[in-house]
Design a protein around this motif. Structure first.
Motif, PDB file in Angstrom:
ATOM      1  N   ASN A 204       0.924  -1.150  -0.073  1.00  0.00           N
ATOM      2  CA  ASN A 204       0.096  -0.067  -0.091  1.00  0.00           C
ATOM      3  C   ASN A 204       0.784   1.103  -0.022  1.00  0.00           C
ATOM      4  N   VAL A 205       0.764   1.964  -1.040  1.00  0.00           N
ATOM      5  CA  VAL A 205       1.557   3.177  -1.188  1.00  0.00           C
ATOM      6  C   VAL A 205       0.524   4.412  -1.087  1.00  0.00           C
ATOM      7  N   SER A 206       0.820   5.138   0.182  1.00  0.00           N
ATOM      8  CA  SER A 206      -0.074   6.442   0.517  1.00  0.00           C
ATOM      9  C   SER A 206      -1.544   5.969  -0.157  1.00  0.00           C
ATOM     10  N   GLY A 207      -2.109   5.042   0.336  1.00  0.00           N
ATOM     11  CA  GLY A 207      -3.515   4.741   0.222  1.00  0.00           C
ATOM     12  C   GLY A 207      -3.958   3.865  -1.229  1.00  0.00           C
ATOM     13  N   THR A 208      -3.025   3.778  -2.052  1.00  0.00           N
ATOM     14  CA  THR A 208      -3.072   2.819  -3.194  1.00  0.00           C
ATOM     15  C   THR A 208      -2.507   1.635  -3.024  1.00  0.00           C
ATOM     16  N   GLU A 209      -3.152   0.649  -3.356  1.00  0.00           N
ATOM     17  CA  GLU A 209      -2.718  -0.810  -3.280  1.00  0.00           C
ATOM     18  C   GLU A 209      -2.132  -1.222  -4.525  1.00  0.00           C
ATOM     19  N   LEU A 210      -0.896  -1.543  -4.509  1.00  0.00           N
ATOM     20  CA  LEU A 210      -0.240  -2.024  -5.804  1.00  0.00           C
ATOM     21  C   LEU A 210       0.265  -3.614  -5.648  1.00  0.00           C
ATOM     22  N   ASP A 211       0.106  -4.393  -6.608  1.00  0.00           N
ATOM     23  CA  ASP A 211       0.679  -5.662  -6.973  1.00  0.00           C
ATOM     24  C   ASP A 211       2.000  -5.730  -7.809  1.00  0.00           C
ATOM     25  N   LYS A 212       2.596  -6.800  -7.898  1.00  0.00           N
ATOM     26  CA  LYS A 212       3.681  -6.960  -8.535  1.00  0.00           C
ATOM     27  C   LYS A 212       3.698  -6.163  -9.856  1.00  0.00           C
ATOM     28  N   ARG A 213       4.836  -5.557 -10.035  1.00  0.00           N
ATOM     29  CA  ARG A 213       5.150  -4.598 -11.118  1.00  0.00           C
ATOM     30  C   ARG A 213       4.160  -3.406 -11.329  1.00  0.00           C
ATOM     31  N   ASP A 214       3.043  -3.291 -10.634  1.00  0.00           N
ATOM     32  CA  ASP A 214       2.546  -1.897 -10.661  1.00  0.00           C
ATOM     33  C   ASP A 214       3.273  -0.829 -10.027  1.00  0.00           C
ATOM     34  N   ALA A 215       3.021   0.383 -10.590  1.00  0.00           N
ATOM     35  CA  ALA A 215       3.839   1.523 -10.230  1.00  0.00           C
ATOM     36  C   ALA A 215       3.062   2.724  -9.930  1.00  0.00           C
ATOM     37  N   ILE A 216       3.401   3.761  -9.355  1.00  0.00           N
ATOM     38  CA  ILE A 216       2.649   4.881  -9.243  1.00  0.00           C
ATOM     39  C   ILE A 216       3.713   6.057  -9.163  1.00  0.00           C
ATOM     40  N   GLY A 217       3.173   7.105  -9.587  1.00  0.00           N
ATOM     41  CA  GLY A 217       3.999   8.448  -9.639  1.00  0.00           C
ATOM     42  C   GLY A 217       3.302   9.401  -8.664  1.00  0.00           C
ATOM     43  N   ILE A 218       4.097  10.034  -7.806  1.00  0.00           N
ATOM     44  CA  ILE A 218       3.534  10.865  -6.614  1.00  0.00           C
ATOM     45  C   ILE A 218       4.261  12.020  -6.561  1.00  0.00           C
ATOM     46  N   TRP A 219       3.576  13.409  -6.701  1.00  0.00           N
ATOM     47  CA  TRP A 219       4.315  14.592  -6.465  1.00  0.00           C
ATOM     48  C   TRP A 219       3.494  15.507  -5.962  1.00  0.00           C
ATOM     49  N   GLU A 220       3.969  16.711  -5.528  1.00  0.00           N
ATOM     50  CA  GLU A 220       3.531  17.679  -4.783  1.00  0.00           C
ATOM     51  C   GLU A 220       3.061  17.108  -3.457  1.00  0.00           C
ATOM     52  N   THR A 221       4.087  16.558  -2.873  1.00  0.00           N
ATOM     53  CA  THR A 221       3.907  16.069  -1.452  1.00  0.00           C
ATOM     54  C   THR A 221       5.370  16.045  -0.784  1.00  0.00           C
ATOM     55  N   ASP A 222       5.291  16.147   0.418  1.00  0.00           N
ATOM     56  CA  ASP A 222       6.813  16.128   1.284  1.00  0.00           C
ATOM     57  C   ASP A 222       7.138  14.881   1.521  1.00  0.00           C
ATOM     58  N   SER A 223       6.023  13.721   1.502  1.00  0.00           N
ATOM     59  CA  SER A 223       6.430  12.457   1.934  1.00  0.00           C
ATOM     60  C   SER A 223       5.534  11.368   1.483  1.00  0.00           C
ATOM     61  N   ILE A 224       5.753  10.003   1.573  1.00  0.00           N
ATOM     62  CA  ILE A 224       4.876   8.982   1.268  1.00  0.00           C
ATOM     63  C   ILE A 224       5.131   8.060   2.200  1.00  0.00           C
ATOM     64  N   ASN A 225       3.955   7.173   2.374  1.00  0.00           N
ATOM     65  CA  ASN A 225       4.094   6.067   3.263  1.00  0.00           C
ATOM     66  C   ASN A 225       3.810   4.750   2.404  1.00  0.00           C
ATOM     67  N   LEU A 226       4.800   3.983   2.943  1.00  0.00           N
ATOM     68  CA  LEU A 226       5.084   2.453   2.360  1.00  0.00           C
ATOM     69  C   LEU A 226       4.761   1.377   3.225  1.00  0.00           C
ATOM     70  N   LYS A 227       3.636   0.476   3.004  1.00  0.00           N
ATOM     71  CA  LYS A 227       3.216  -0.462   3.835  1.00  0.00           C
ATOM     72  C   LYS A 227       3.246  -1.789   2.948  1.00  0.00           C
ATOM     73  N   ALA A 228       4.097  -2.816   3.487  1.00  0.00           N
ATOM     74  CA  ALA A 228       3.971  -4.326   2.756  1.00  0.00           C
ATOM     75  C   ALA A 228       2.957  -4.880   3.070  1.00  0.00           C
ATOM     76  N   LEU A 229       2.126  -5.426   2.193  1.00  0.00           N
ATOM     77  CA  LEU A 229       1.056  -6.428   2.327  1.00  0.00           C
ATOM     78  C   LEU A 229       1.115  -7.795   2.238  1.00  0.00           C
ATOM     79  N   SER A 230       2.468  -8.106   1.872  1.00  0.00           N
ATOM     80  CA  SER A 230       3.125  -9.312   1.598  1.00  0.00           C
ATOM     81  C   SER A 230       4.299  -9.627   2.517  1.00  0.00           C
ATOM     82  N   ASP A 231       4.581 -11.002   2.503  1.00  0.00           N
ATOM     83  CA  ASP A 231       6.197 -11.354   2.946  1.00  0.00           C
ATOM     84  C   ASP A 231       6.917 -11.225   1.799  1.00  0.00           C
ATOM     85  N   ASP A 232       8.312 -10.885   2.351  1.00  0.00           N
ATOM     86  CA  ASP A 232       9.200 -10.824   1.034  1.00  0.00           C
ATOM     87  C   ASP A 232       8.743  -9.892  -0.194  1.00  0.00           C
ATOM     88  N   ALA A 233       8.150  -8.789   0.402  1.00  0.00           N
ATOM     89  CA  ALA A 233       7.799  -7.755  -0.669  1.00  0.00           C
ATOM     90  C   ALA A 233       8.866  -6.819  -0.978  1.00  0.00           C
TER      91      ALA A 233
END
Length: 238
Positions: A198-227
């Motif tokens: 989960n990247v700042s509220g958006t869930e991403l699977d393998k090889r998904d990507a997101i571009g984020i700008w106009e922010t000071d920071s982002i949050n990353l949370k692993a939703l699986s092991d060996d992520a």
């Protein structure tokens, strides 16, 4: 905060037999006017090359090129006299500058090589071409981001001619961290290499990507092991 989503199944794709490749941004025969670049980030190619095959000698200029092997070995040769093999856990950078010829082949005949080839627009044109590769510590360090490419040389990273930072991290399930951007004019491109995040509220699977700008920071949370995840911070204006 502004975002743009790049789902894995929307990438450009070509299978040439010896090469199976996916393009996040327009490249070769894949063209999407809405996917030319993300700031200074121009190319993110996910290449699988069959045993003994590869890209013959070809030219580049005025581009910063980063290669990250994920599996197997990549054999490099160039007109500067450099040659060798880079493996998983190593990273290669090349400043094409005024012009360089190079080739990239699967170093082995019995297994494919999978690697990311990434291009970043430089902040200086017509520099002297240069090449460097380095073994990184990110395979051994879990639950943290490891800098692998920075704007200036460090003991633990390679460098390129751009105000850009590359990080790779391997995480256990439910581990959460924040990433603070280095410059308010930058954005960050985040791609999941393996697993789910989960990247700042958006869930991403393998090889998904997101571009984020106009922010000071982002949050990353692993939703699986060996992520495993890749972050590329780049200027949005350059």
């Amino acid at each position: 905060m502004r975002t743009v989503l790049y789902k894995a199944n929307t990438r450009g794709h070509a299978n040439h037999g010896w090469l199976d490749t996916h393009h996040t941004f327009s490249f070769a025969n894949y063209y999407d006017p809405d996917r030319i670049n993300f700031g200074a980030l121009r190319v993110v190619n996910d290449d699988i090359v069959e045993g003994g095959k590869g890209f013959g000698t070809h030219p580049h200029d005025n581009m910063e090129i980063v290669s990250i092997p994920l599996k197997g070995g990549l054999k490099h040769g160039d007109s500067m006299g450099n040659g060798g093999i880079i493996h998983e856990g190593e990273v290669q950078v090349m400043s094409a500058g005024t012009g360089v010829l190079h080739s990239e082949f699967n170093a082995y005949h019995d297994k494919p090589v999978n690697f990311f080839q990434i291009w970043v627009f430089p902040n200086k044109n017509d520099v002297k071409p240069r090449y460097e590769q380095k073994k990184m510590d990110f395979p051994e360090h879990r639950n943290k981001l490891s800098e692998i490419v920075t704007p200036t040389p460090t003991d633990h990273s390679l460098w390129i001619h751009q105000n850009a930072w590359f990080n790779i991290g391997m995480f256990d399930k439910n581990v959460s961290i924040d990433y603070a951007l280095k410059d308010k004019g930058n954005g960050v491109f985040v791609m999941v290499i393996e697993g789910k995040f989960n990247v700042s509220g958006t869930e991403l699977d393998k090889r998904d990507a997101i571009g984020i700008w106009e922010t000071d920071s982002i949050n990353l949370k692993a939703l699986s092991d060996d992520a495993q995840i890749l972050l590329i911070e780049v200027p949005m204006e350059f």
